[in-house]
Scaffold this active site. Structure first.
Site, PDB file in Angstrom:
ATOM      1  N   ASP A 349       0.612  -1.324   0.105  1.00  0.00           N
ATOM      2  CA  ASP A 349       0.016   0.025   0.129  1.00  0.00           C
ATOM      3  C   ASP A 349       0.905   1.188   0.096  1.00  0.00           C
ATOM      4  O   ASP A 349       0.855   2.158   1.047  1.00  0.00           O
ATOM      5  CB  ASP A 349      -0.963   0.013   1.165  1.00  0.00           C
ATOM      6  CG  ASP A 349      -0.350  -0.087   2.473  1.00  0.00           C
ATOM      7  OD1 ASP A 349       1.062  -0.408   2.666  1.00  0.00           O
ATOM      8  OD2 ASP A 349      -0.921  -0.347   3.552  1.00  0.00           O
ATOM      9  N   GLU A 350       1.586   1.240  -1.042  1.00  0.00           N
ATOM     10  CA  GLU A 350       2.549   2.547  -1.101  1.00  0.00           C
ATOM     11  C   GLU A 350       2.805   2.760  -2.810  1.00  0.00           C
ATOM     12  O   GLU A 350       2.087   3.600  -3.142  1.00  0.00           O
ATOM     13  CB  GLU A 350       3.804   2.167  -0.656  1.00  0.00           C
ATOM     14  CG  GLU A 350       4.697   3.575  -0.230  1.00  0.00           C
ATOM     15  CD  GLU A 350       5.894   2.961   0.802  1.00  0.00           C
ATOM     16  OE1 GLU A 350       6.870   3.885   0.760  1.00  0.00           O
ATOM     17  OE2 GLU A 350       5.821   1.998   1.409  1.00  0.00           O
ATOM     18  N   GLU A 632      14.515  -4.388  -1.144  1.00  0.00           N
ATOM     19  CA  GLU A 632      14.310  -2.920  -0.158  1.00  0.00           C
ATOM     20  C   GLU A 632      15.420  -3.148   0.821  1.00  0.00           C
ATOM     21  O   GLU A 632      16.121  -2.184   1.115  1.00  0.00           O
ATOM     22  CB  GLU A 632      12.972  -2.713   0.381  1.00  0.00           C
ATOM     23  CG  GLU A 632      13.090  -1.407   1.014  1.00  0.00           C
ATOM     24  CD  GLU A 632      11.639  -1.040   1.615  1.00  0.00           C
ATOM     25  OE1 GLU A 632      11.273  -0.013   1.883  1.00  0.00           O
ATOM     26  OE2 GLU A 632      10.929  -1.904   1.739  1.00  0.00           O
TER      27      GLU A 632
END
Length: 758
Positions: A349-350, A632
């Site tokens: 959700d980004e 990441e």
């Protein structure tokens, strides 16, 4: 362009996916149609058909821009699709305009109502023009899409499909009218960058059953897009497909998705159905399939990769299979995240255009693909956001964080410029100029570049360093705890001041190129003051404050140290790398620059040790864990197969792949001596036990290639330059050799130490 169309909306919501149609006849008496051009955009995302045939293979049009000030439109030649009586149809989805954006759980930041804007211009043989435009004469109705969201997925009910709405004579049930929306056509701008398209399809690699009895599908590659489904089953039966990037202990690893459902649902018609959820996208390698009628077969599913249409221009390979896989991971991570904007990640959700990620990665991106137009388009929005925010370059572009109804000060402090992230305003256009040689990008962005550095100057402390406001610093330092990625070893003031100096120097150089003498003097003075303050506040006999790899990498690579201090700093950087066991000890700030800093100070062999290390944290550790994109975090997955416990974990984040730029220039041996590779440096520096490497690049001047092999102490280099391009061949232990266009092959004896690092 003169606009006659209106932005129109359906009179009903129709589950956030309305259909719009307009039937019309060609005017008679004007001769044959010579050309028909459709201009299309939307508040939301749109797909268009003319007489049942798609006007384009674009998807997710018009993409995401700073909608408050700029809405891009696409233009299509539809001459071949016209008939005497025609129907222009448009399907709308929520997209970035009307769906969720950001991790607040909210959406529709730009408006509550989806809209379509279409202008069809038909030109006839006699020179007259007929217009068909979106206005209140259109009709609207329901589609088979029951739900759609970029984060959550799409639900399609095949029982509701009826393609006759795209054809003349249709009069379906449940259709109603439309109404015009208040809309400023001054916002309409043509695309600068490429559209989004399907660019690859991948077959199923494996179908398995988990220990809990779930059906899992592995496509063998982490990608961004959706799954094309072919299925036949009872009418009303529902098939559910949930997506994720990894498995955790044999089950779908969905925790990193946070609140994103990443789930597509298909309700079957009873016949042979085919589904493609083109109003969403997912980051995934794996899918969990439930409700499938009968046996799921590999040929029933195909993964479709989508992204901005980019041309591959740079290649790299070596004698090390793990290094080659890492480079391939960099490529796939970039392709997935270059989906209309350069996003941080494609799955949770980004999915935002974080400025720090592209600031670090831009040189690598510009080598692998032609991203001139893609990033130039994004820079327009950066400039617009900056102009409307007192010169501040936001953390993300387009900036949706400004909309979040939450207390940002608790997380990021009072929003303001921050090093690396905001420096994208300067570093990205400079990278494009260096890669492609066109000063126009510098001229376009000059106001943005100067505004950023002036803003930073206003933020400096009385001591002249940048240490007072919020900084991400060396974000994701591997020694930081999972729950606090900002807790880096590097002093944030050191990082920020070094970056400010780098940006000020670039802006001064840009001003010189553009003939702006007054601004050149202004920014040279700012840079000199920053360098003096850095030396005064942070450097003692070559030791930089906080004495860690990142601060030395930045100080060396940005030229902040005098010759004596730089030598000391280089030795200390190599020493710290060794003390860490040649494992990575840098985060976002230091990682793009540490290999170059080591090379610059005579420690290329140490850079190779870092590059080829396999223990966590390292660039190759994820490869040993089966990664197919860059992660990441250095340890997004722990050695035991457990996902990192941090709340923020992605398995597709290109930023830490920025070292590929060093691989191209130092391992491969190809670098520009002049912007746009008008002159090139061929200078491979073998190491790490590699016995060969090759790289090539389609430059604005033509193709340049370098290939080398090492046999004992004999180095053979084969290179080819385009006609009209000169260069320098620089090999260890030899004088520079001038190169001109054409092929060259050189074999030379090199120092025994070269290539011996293992």
């Amino acid at each position: 362009m003169t606009w006659h169309a209106q932005m129109i909306a359906a009179d009903e919501d129709f589950a956030g996916a309305p259909l719009l149609r307009r039937e019309f006849s060609l005017e008679v008496g004007h001769g044959a149609v010579t050309r028909a051009t459709l201009t299309l955009t939307a508040q939301g995302v749109a797909e268009a058909w003319l007489n049942g045939r798609a006007v384009s293979d674009d998807v997710l049009t018009p993409g995401w821009s700073s909608y408050e000030w700029r809405l891009r439109y696409a233009t299509y030649d539809v001459t071949a699709l016209l008939e005497d009586t025609s129907v222009l149809g448009v399907a709308l989805g929520k997209g970035w305009f009307g769906g969720r954006l950001g991790w607040s759980g909210k959406g529709s930041w730009y408006g509550d109502t989806l809209g379509a804007f279409a202008q069809l211009e038909v030109e006839f043989e006699d020179g007259s023009t007929q217009l068909v435009v979106t206005d209140d004469a259109w009709a609207s109705g329901p589609s088979a899409v029951l739900a759609n969201d970029l984060y959550d997925g799409e639900t399609i009910d095949a029982r509701l499909r009826d393609d006759s709405w795209k054809l003349p004579g249709f009069s379906g049930e449940g259709w109603t009218g439309v109404h015009a929306l208040e809309f400023d056509t001054a916002k309409l701008k043509p695309y600068i960058g490429p559209s989004v398209k399907r660019w690859a399809s991948l077959p199923v690699h494996e179908i398995s059953t988990s220990s809990s009895g779930k059906t899992l599908v592995d496509f063998g590659q982490n990608l961004v897009g959706w799954i094309k489904v072919r299925v036949q089953g009872p009418a009303g039966a529902e098939v559910t497909i949930r997506h994720a990037e990894v498995l955790e202990h044999g089950e779908l690893g969905v925790r990193p998705l946070r609140t994103a459902e990443a789930t597509d649902r298909y309700i079957l018609s009873g016949g042979a159905d085919e589904f493609e959820p083109t109003f969403t996208f997912h980051g995934f390698r794996y899918a969990e399939v439930s409700g499938w009628p009968g046996e799921l077969k590999a040929e029933d599913l195909t993964a479709i990769a989508v992204g901005s249409e980019l041309t591959r221009i740079g290649e790299f390979s070596s004698s090390d299979p793990l290094l080659n896989q890492f480079h391939e991971n960099v490529v796939w991570g970039m392709r997935g995240n270059f989906l209309d904007v350069p996003t941080d990640c494609p799955q949770r959700d980004e999915r935002l255009g974080w400025t720090g990620d592209i600031a670090a990665f831009a040189p690598t991106a510009a080598y692998l693909y032609d991203v001139d137009a893609f990033l130039s388009d994004w820079l327009v929005d950066l400039d617009l956001e900056q102009q409307h925010h007192d010169g501040i370059v936001g953390f993300v572009i387009p900036d949706v964080l400004k909309f979040h109804d939450r207390d940002r000060s608790s997380e990021f402090g009072e929003p303001d410029s921050t090093a690396i992230w905001s420096d994208a305003a300067v570093w990205v256009p400079w990278t494009l100029y260096q890669a492609y040689g066109d000063e126009e990008v510098l001229a376009r962005q000059f106001g943005s570049m100067t505004s950023h550095v002036r803003r930073v100057k206003a933020l400096l402390s009385p001591t002249g360093v940048w240490d007072a406001n919020f900084q991400f610093g060396d974000w994701l330092d591997p020694d930081a705890p999972p729950e606090n990625p900002a807790a880096a070893k590097a002093d944030k003031g050191v990082v920020a001041t070094a970056c400010a100096y780098h940006s000020a120097r670039i802006v001064a150089d840009t001003a010189a190129l553009l003939g702006r003498a007054e601004e050149e003097a202004e920014f040279r003075a700012i840079a000199e003051d920053l360098r003096a303050a850095f030396d005064r506040e942070y450097v003692r006999d070559g030791v930089v404050k906080s004495d860690c790899t990142t601060v030395y990498a930045l100080a060396i690579q940005f030229g902040l140290l005098d010759a004596g201090d730089e030598e000391v700093a280089g030795e200390r950087l190599a020493e710290l790398a060794a003390e860490a066991g040649y494992r990575i000890s840098t985060g976002f700030a230091g990682t793009p620059f540490i290999a170059d800093a080591l090379t610059k100070t005579g420690h290329t062999e140490v850079a190779y040790r870092l590059l080829l290390e396999k223990e966590c944290p390292s660039w190759l550790y994820p490869v040993t864990m089966g990664a197919t994109t860059v992660w990441e975090r250095w340890d997004s997955m722990l050695p035991d197969g457990t996902i990192n416990p941090g709340e923020m974990t992605s398995f597709n984040h290109y930023a830490l792949g920025a070292v590929a730029d060093w691989m191209h220039r130092v391992v491969g041996g190809l670098a520009p001596l002049k912007p746009g590779y008008a002159s090139v440096l061929v200078a491979p520096q073998p190491g790490g036990g590699l016995t060969e490497a090759a790289t090539s690049l389609e430059t604005p001047q033509g193709r340049v290639s370098v290939r080398w092999s090492l046999d004992g102490d004999l180095l053979t280099v084969d290179a080819e330059l385009p006609e009209g391009v000169d260069g320098i061949l620089r090999l260890p232990g030899r004088d520079d050799q001038h190169l001109s266009g054409g092929p060259i092959s050189v074999t030379a004896e090199i120092p025994a130490s070269v290539g011996a690092v293992r």
